[in-house]
Design a protein around this motif. Structure first.
Motif, mmCIF file in Angstrom:
data_model
loop_
_atom_site.group_PDB
_atom_site.id
_atom_site.type_symbol
_atom_site.label_atom_id
_atom_site.label_comp_id
_atom_site.label_asym_id
_atom_site.label_seq_id
_atom_site.Cartn_x
_atom_site.Cartn_y
_atom_site.Cartn_z
ATOM 1 N N ILE A 50 37.045 46.762 29.765
ATOM 2 C CA ILE A 50 36.593 46.319 31.276
ATOM 3 C C ILE A 50 35.170 46.296 31.210
ATOM 4 O O ILE A 50 34.156 45.481 31.568
ATOM 5 C CB ILE A 50 37.439 46.116 32.377
ATOM 6 C CG1 ILE A 50 39.189 45.361 31.782
ATOM 7 C CG2 ILE A 50 36.817 45.400 33.502
ATOM 8 C CD1 ILE A 50 40.243 45.686 33.189
ATOM 9 N N HIS A 51 34.825 48.157 32.133
ATOM 10 C CA HIS A 51 33.387 48.260 32.157
ATOM 11 C C HIS A 51 32.801 47.551 31.279
ATOM 12 O O HIS A 51 31.574 47.640 31.489
ATOM 13 C CB HIS A 51 33.714 50.151 32.596
ATOM 14 C CG HIS A 51 32.165 50.363 32.684
ATOM 15 N ND1 HIS A 51 32.060 50.034 34.291
ATOM 16 C CD2 HIS A 51 31.201 51.350 31.886
ATOM 17 C CE1 HIS A 51 30.848 51.209 34.254
ATOM 18 N NE2 HIS A 51 29.957 51.626 33.242
ATOM 19 N N GLU A 53 32.631 45.848 28.862
ATOM 20 C CA GLU A 53 32.387 44.680 28.844
ATOM 21 C C GLU A 53 31.674 43.409 29.824
ATOM 22 O O GLU A 53 30.528 42.387 29.812
ATOM 23 C CB GLU A 53 33.897 43.566 28.252
ATOM 24 C CG GLU A 53 33.925 44.226 26.984
ATOM 25 C CD GLU A 53 36.005 43.162 26.726
ATOM 26 O OE1 GLU A 53 36.323 42.941 27.397
ATOM 27 O OE2 GLU A 53 36.284 44.027 26.033
ATOM 28 N N THR A 54 32.366 43.830 31.055
ATOM 29 C CA THR A 54 31.777 43.254 32.078
ATOM 30 C C THR A 54 30.706 44.028 32.558
ATOM 31 O O THR A 54 29.939 43.018 33.333
ATOM 32 C CB THR A 54 32.686 43.114 33.215
ATOM 33 O OG1 THR A 54 34.328 43.097 32.522
ATOM 34 C CG2 THR A 54 32.633 42.753 34.750
ATOM 35 N N PHE A 245 35.308 46.973 40.995
ATOM 36 C CA PHE A 245 36.012 45.629 40.993
ATOM 37 C C PHE A 245 37.304 45.724 42.152
ATOM 38 O O PHE A 245 37.236 44.387 42.832
ATOM 39 C CB PHE A 245 36.260 45.777 40.126
ATOM 40 C CG PHE A 245 35.729 45.013 38.671
ATOM 41 C CD1 PHE A 245 34.982 43.970 38.616
ATOM 42 C CD2 PHE A 245 35.380 46.229 37.878
ATOM 43 C CE1 PHE A 245 33.811 43.722 37.166
ATOM 44 C CE2 PHE A 245 34.150 46.100 37.262
ATOM 45 C CZ PHE A 245 33.515 45.009 37.056
ATOM 46 N N ALA A 257 30.680 45.370 42.577
ATOM 47 C CA ALA A 257 30.796 44.086 41.720
ATOM 48 C C ALA A 257 30.493 42.875 41.821
ATOM 49 O O ALA A 257 29.790 42.510 41.717
ATOM 50 C CB ALA A 257 31.981 43.876 41.013
ATOM 51 N N ILE A 262 28.008 40.977 39.544
ATOM 52 C CA ILE A 262 29.124 40.490 37.927
ATOM 53 C C ILE A 262 30.540 39.763 38.083
ATOM 54 O O ILE A 262 30.515 38.825 37.088
ATOM 55 C CB ILE A 262 29.110 42.288 38.076
ATOM 56 C CG1 ILE A 262 28.053 42.901 37.155
ATOM 57 C CG2 ILE A 262 30.765 42.064 36.688
ATOM 58 C CD1 ILE A 262 28.253 44.571 37.414
ATOM 59 N N THR A 263 30.581 39.260 39.057
ATOM 60 C CA THR A 263 32.260 38.416 39.187
ATOM 61 C C THR A 263 31.986 38.285 41.310
ATOM 62 O O THR A 263 30.638 38.406 41.920
ATOM 63 C CB THR A 263 33.356 39.454 39.570
ATOM 64 O OG1 THR A 263 34.233 38.885 39.724
ATOM 65 C CG2 THR A 263 33.085 41.047 40.658
ATOM 66 N N TRP A 267 38.852 41.707 42.291
ATOM 67 C CA TRP A 267 39.457 42.087 41.445
ATOM 68 C C TRP A 267 41.414 42.378 41.909
ATOM 69 O O TRP A 267 41.367 42.766 43.216
ATOM 70 C CB TRP A 267 39.224 42.170 40.385
ATOM 71 C CG TRP A 267 38.123 41.774 39.993
ATOM 72 C CD1 TRP A 267 37.261 40.727 39.316
ATOM 73 C CD2 TRP A 267 37.719 42.122 38.223
ATOM 74 N NE1 TRP A 267 36.749 40.161 38.940
ATOM 75 C CE2 TRP A 267 37.343 41.501 37.969
ATOM 76 C CE3 TRP A 267 38.672 43.436 37.225
ATOM 77 C CZ2 TRP A 267 36.846 41.229 35.873
ATOM 78 C CZ3 TRP A 267 38.562 43.069 35.869
ATOM 79 C CH2 TRP A 267 37.620 41.992 35.963
ATOM 80 N N ASP A 271 45.098 42.860 36.784
ATOM 81 C CA ASP A 271 43.269 42.023 36.062
ATOM 82 C C ASP A 271 43.525 43.365 35.007
ATOM 83 O O ASP A 271 43.221 43.161 33.909
ATOM 84 C CB ASP A 271 42.041 42.447 36.496
ATOM 85 C CG ASP A 271 41.965 40.741 37.859
ATOM 86 O OD1 ASP A 271 42.095 40.039 37.295
ATOM 87 O OD2 ASP A 271 42.108 40.953 39.130
ATOM 88 N N LYS A 275 44.243 43.433 31.046
ATOM 89 C CA LYS A 275 43.955 43.969 30.403
ATOM 90 C C LYS A 275 45.029 44.438 28.863
ATOM 91 O O LYS A 275 44.727 44.531 28.052
ATOM 92 C CB LYS A 275 42.454 44.350 30.924
ATOM 93 C CG LYS A 275 41.979 45.299 29.290
ATOM 94 C CD LYS A 275 40.887 43.374 28.643
ATOM 95 C CE LYS A 275 39.580 44.166 28.067
ATOM 96 N NZ LYS A 275 39.694 43.040 27.174
#
Length: 297
Positions: A50-51, A53-54, A245, A257, A262-263, A267, A271, A275
């Motif tokens: 997650i870290h 990719e995001t 998040f 985040a 970022i979002t 979250w 989530d 994943k």
């Protein structure tokens, strides 16, 4: 394949994120310690993904870096005499880089306190930023080469060098377990044109305190320290996703985040579990049942 109920997995992950020990989680959640350990590994791998990719193309203005000490299995001085010490035993340093405005943990690295670890942190940090930033670190010399190699001249970099005095003589408990007294600081411009008013490591040091208070593995003078380096890394990865998040920052009134853009939503641990399921290997197809021959009688 047996799988824990969704609510049970959420409960275990929440307790891991809130600093409970693995054995206390196994008692409260009524599961085996191996189940907790297995879920930690799965959640850690999911959090790493997650870290990675995001947290990309982060637009920041002021970034602060620091490192925090812990150990795995035994402290460095005790490793040679330790019985069956695993690979990775000894002192472990967690390097972090935080956006001073949004409180987002932009980058982190788990290793020793050498120049190679500093290089790994700075290379990763540079790859996640989308613009020129003002960077502040402490006076650790390993940062000098690392920042130069990662950013070159494309950074406004300064070091905050703290000057320490002695707490007193002898080996009393006050001396052994209290930090040395800070008697002053020096702000040293290294590269570019850093704004002296914003040369600070206060936010990243406060984040280090939050880490130490939020993870049982970082609690001093207990037996809750990590026994395996991989578990230590997985616990950190889960914590950083939880912090970035899923937890509302009291000052920001939103997650870091969200503050960093970022979002657009808060979250939850659902989530992270999604994943985990996404990364889980597909179940192997079961072949036809074969009945073995049995002799009569």
């Amino acid at each position: 394949m047996n799988k824990l109920p969704h609510n049970k997995r959420v409960q275990i992950l929440a307790m891991l994120c809130e600093g409970s020990s693995m054995r206390s989680i196994s008692r409260v959640a009524d599961v085996s310690i191996n189940t907790v350990s297995k879920l930690l590994v799965e959640a850690g791998e999911a959090a790493l993904a997650i870290h990675d990719e995001t947290v990309r193309n982060v637009k920041a203005s002021r970034v602060q870096c620091d490192e925090i000490w812990s150990f795995c299995y035994a402290k460095d001085k005790n490793v040679p005499a330790a019985k069956d010490a695993p690979e990775g035993a000894g002192d472990v340093w967690t390097w972090t880089a935080i956006d001073a405005d949004t409180k987002l943990i932009v980058s982190y690295f788990v290793g020793d306190r050498s120049g190679q670890s500093a290089i790994a942190l700075m290379d990763d940090l540079r790859a996640r930023l989308s613009n020129r930033v003002q960077l502040t670190t402490d006076g650790h010399k390993a940062y000098l080469e690392a920042v130069e190699g990662a950013f070159g001249a494309d950074v406004d970099y300064a070091q905050l060098v703290k000057l320490y005095g002695n707490v007193g003589g002898g080996k009393s408990a006050e001396v052994r377990y209290s930090p040395a007294e800070c008697t002053g600081i020096r702000k040293v411009a290294i590269e570019g044109n850093p704004d002296v008013k914003h040369v600070s490591t206060s936010y990243v040091e406060r984040q280090n305190l939050t880490m130490r208070m939020s993870m049982r593995r970082f609690t001093r003078l207990t037996n809750g320290f990590s026994k395996k380096l991989d578990n230590h890394i997985h616990a950190l990865a889960l914590y950083f996703v939880f912090y970035n998040f899923t937890r509302i920052h009291k000052t920001l009134r939103m997650s870091p985040a969200m503050a960093a853009g970022i979002t657009d939503r808060l979250w939850s641990l659902d989530d992270v579990i999604a994943k985990i399921d996404e990364l889980a290997p597909a179940p192997k197809p079961r072949g036809p049942y074969k009945k073995t021959n049995q002799r009569d009688g």
